[in-house]
Design a protein around this motif. Structure first.
Motif, mmCIF file in Angstrom:
data_model
loop_
_atom_site.group_PDB
_atom_site.id
_atom_site.type_symbol
_atom_site.label_atom_id
_atom_site.label_comp_id
_atom_site.label_asym_id
_atom_site.label_seq_id
_atom_site.Cartn_x
_atom_site.Cartn_y
_atom_site.Cartn_z
ATOM 1 N N SER A 83 0.848 -1.189 0.000
ATOM 2 C CA SER A 83 0.000 0.000 0.000
ATOM 3 C C SER A 83 0.888 1.244 0.000
ATOM 4 N N ARG A 84 0.355 2.320 -0.563
ATOM 5 C CA ARG A 84 1.150 3.543 -0.687
ATOM 6 C C ARG A 84 1.605 4.052 0.684
ATOM 7 N N ASN A 111 3.620 -14.547 0.675
ATOM 8 C CA ASN A 111 2.371 -13.893 1.068
ATOM 9 C C ASN A 111 2.470 -12.392 0.854
ATOM 10 N N ALA A 112 1.369 -11.805 0.392
ATOM 11 C CA ALA A 112 1.357 -10.406 -0.040
ATOM 12 C C ALA A 112 1.773 -9.439 1.059
ATOM 13 N N GLU A 113 1.442 -9.736 2.310
ATOM 14 C CA GLU A 113 1.763 -8.791 3.381
ATOM 15 C C GLU A 113 3.249 -8.764 3.726
ATOM 16 N N HIS A 114 4.013 -9.650 3.112
ATOM 17 C CA HIS A 114 5.463 -9.656 3.267
ATOM 18 C C HIS A 114 6.168 -9.087 2.035
ATOM 19 N N CYS A 115 5.717 -9.492 0.850
ATOM 20 C CA CYS A 115 6.440 -9.138 -0.375
ATOM 21 C C CYS A 115 5.758 -8.055 -1.203
ATOM 22 N N GLY A 116 4.589 -7.595 -0.775
ATOM 23 C CA GLY A 116 3.823 -6.656 -1.590
ATOM 24 C C GLY A 116 4.531 -5.360 -1.914
ATOM 25 N N GLU A 141 0.565 -12.820 -7.201
ATOM 26 C CA GLU A 141 0.848 -11.711 -8.113
ATOM 27 C C GLU A 141 1.972 -10.830 -7.573
ATOM 28 N N GLN A 142 1.952 -10.572 -6.267
ATOM 29 C CA GLN A 142 2.949 -9.694 -5.656
ATOM 30 C C GLN A 142 4.346 -10.305 -5.714
ATOM 31 N N PHE A 143 4.432 -11.617 -5.458
ATOM 32 C CA PHE A 143 5.741 -12.267 -5.485
ATOM 33 C C PHE A 143 6.290 -12.337 -6.903
ATOM 34 N N GLU A 144 5.420 -12.610 -7.867
ATOM 35 C CA GLU A 144 5.863 -12.676 -9.266
ATOM 36 C C GLU A 144 6.439 -11.330 -9.705
ATOM 37 N N LYS A 145 5.751 -10.255 -9.373
ATOM 38 C CA LYS A 145 6.190 -8.915 -9.771
ATOM 39 C C LYS A 145 7.544 -8.586 -9.154
ATOM 40 N N PHE A 146 7.677 -8.905 -7.877
ATOM 41 C CA PHE A 146 8.936 -8.643 -7.182
ATOM 42 C C PHE A 146 10.075 -9.512 -7.720
ATOM 43 N N SER A 147 9.832 -10.809 -7.866
ATOM 44 C CA SER A 147 10.910 -11.714 -8.263
ATOM 45 C C SER A 147 11.423 -11.412 -9.669
ATOM 46 N N LEU A 148 10.539 -10.973 -10.552
ATOM 47 C CA LEU A 148 10.968 -10.571 -11.892
ATOM 48 C C LEU A 148 11.845 -9.322 -11.822
ATOM 49 N N ALA A 149 11.469 -8.370 -10.961
ATOM 50 C CA ALA A 149 12.251 -7.148 -10.813
ATOM 51 C C ALA A 149 13.601 -7.426 -10.171
ATOM 52 N N ALA A 150 13.668 -8.488 -9.377
ATOM 53 C CA ALA A 150 14.910 -8.819 -8.670
ATOM 54 C C ALA A 150 15.928 -9.526 -9.553
ATOM 55 N N GLU A 151 15.578 -9.786 -10.804
ATOM 56 C CA GLU A 151 16.504 -10.487 -11.702
ATOM 57 C C GLU A 151 17.804 -9.710 -11.889
#
Length: 310
Positions: A83-84, A111-116, A141-151
């Motif tokens: 969240s913002r 879980n979203a509340e950790h990786c969101g 969805e949140q983990f996928e977005k983060f893990s792709l950015a972490a490449e």
């Protein structure tokens, strides 16, 4: 030459002002995200050399811990729900601590509340090394977005024994078991990716120690994992990588939920302080626990011991 009317002049001035402001915001946004502007114009200071400062942030029903290590390095463990307001608080605290680059970023759970919020953190902070769970990127969805950015960062899987060490400090993963274990938590998550218990139990349990003071971060794991750790500890004893009974500060599993409360585990570690990262909902009875819904909890560790900073 025909004079402009006052109305035309006012319109021209307004348009020019708006254009100037727009250009200024575009330029500013290159260096500072405008939507988090209030998180950047802040004051504060780094932890002193030889001091480890651990800040358990109030990010509602979520997890975020900022760890300033005694040798000048730092660690971010999770980043709330994305969240913002919560991301703004995390960035503000990082900036107050003068942290421009994150040395170790730990994502302890899918879980979203950790990786969101981790995707946004990667956008606005340099990160050297990322530790993250081993699982299908599409699991949330949140983990996928983060893990792709972490490449673009150096990456490592969080599994039993994974960790880092520095000048007098170290952290080590006590769970989940190694990826190759066909009966381990990651294997169960792969078989049942939609199971909330499988997701919870594949989260990381992390031990952090400096100058004789020990922290245990239990992620989202449920009672069976903590019970299994107790049994393993009783069997292998001195061969276990840490001495669980020396735990000083325990961040309760699963935001203090009943399904993550394990009486035998608590009896084993007997923490002096228990931290519950929650938004105010009911939690298990951990005794005199510190709850982040009452505000961020900060603990400083030196060679002389630890103290809570209010």
């Amino acid at each position: 030459m025909k004079k402009l009317s006052k109305g035309r002049i006012a319109a021209v001035v307004t348009a020019a002002t708006l254009a100037a402001v727009s250009i200024a915001l575009i330029i500013l946004n290159i260096f500072i995200p405008v939507k988090y502007l209030s998180s950047y114009f802040v004051s504060g200071s780094r932890a002193e050399s030889g001091v480890m400062r651990v800040s358990f942030l109030d990010v509602g029903y979520g997890d975020c811990t900022i760890i300033e290590l005694p040798d000048g390095k730092n660690m971010l463990m999770d980043a709330g729900d994305g969240s913002r307001a919560h991301t703004a608080k995390i960035l503000k605290t990082l900036n107050e601590r003068k942290i421009k680059k994150i040395d170790f970023l730990l994502c302890t759970s899918v879980n979203a509340e950790h990786c969101g919020g981790l995707f946004e953190i990667l956008k606005y902070k340099k990160v050297d090394k990322v530790y993250l769970p081993y699982c299908d990127k599409n699991i949330t969805e949140q983990f996928e977005k983060f893990s792709l950015a972490a490449e673009n960062c150096e990456r490592a899987v969080i599994e039993y024994g994974a960790g880092e060490s520095g000048d007098g400090w170290y952290f080590k993963a006590l769970s989940p078991s190694v990826v190759s274990n066909p009966y381990g938590e990651y294997a169960e998550l792969e078989k049942n990716p939609l199971s909330q218990s499988a997701r919870n139990n594949a989260s990381a349990v992390i031990w952090l120690e400096y100058a004789g003071t020990s922290f245990l971060f239990a992620g989202d794991v449920e009672k069976p994992v903590l019970d299994g750790m107790c049994k393993t500890y009783s069997v292998i004893g001195s061969d276990y990588p840490v001495k669980l009974e020396t735990c000083n500060i325990f961040k309760a599993a699963g935001h203090g939920s009943e399904k993550s409360f394990c009486a035998p585990f608590n009896e084993l570690i007997k923490p002096e302080i228990t931290i519950i990262s929650t938004d105010g909902r009911l939690t298990a009875d951990y005794g005199n626990a510190k709850r982040t819904d009452n505000g961020t909890v900060v603990i400083e560790v030196t060679a002389d011991g630890y103290k809570e900073i209010t």
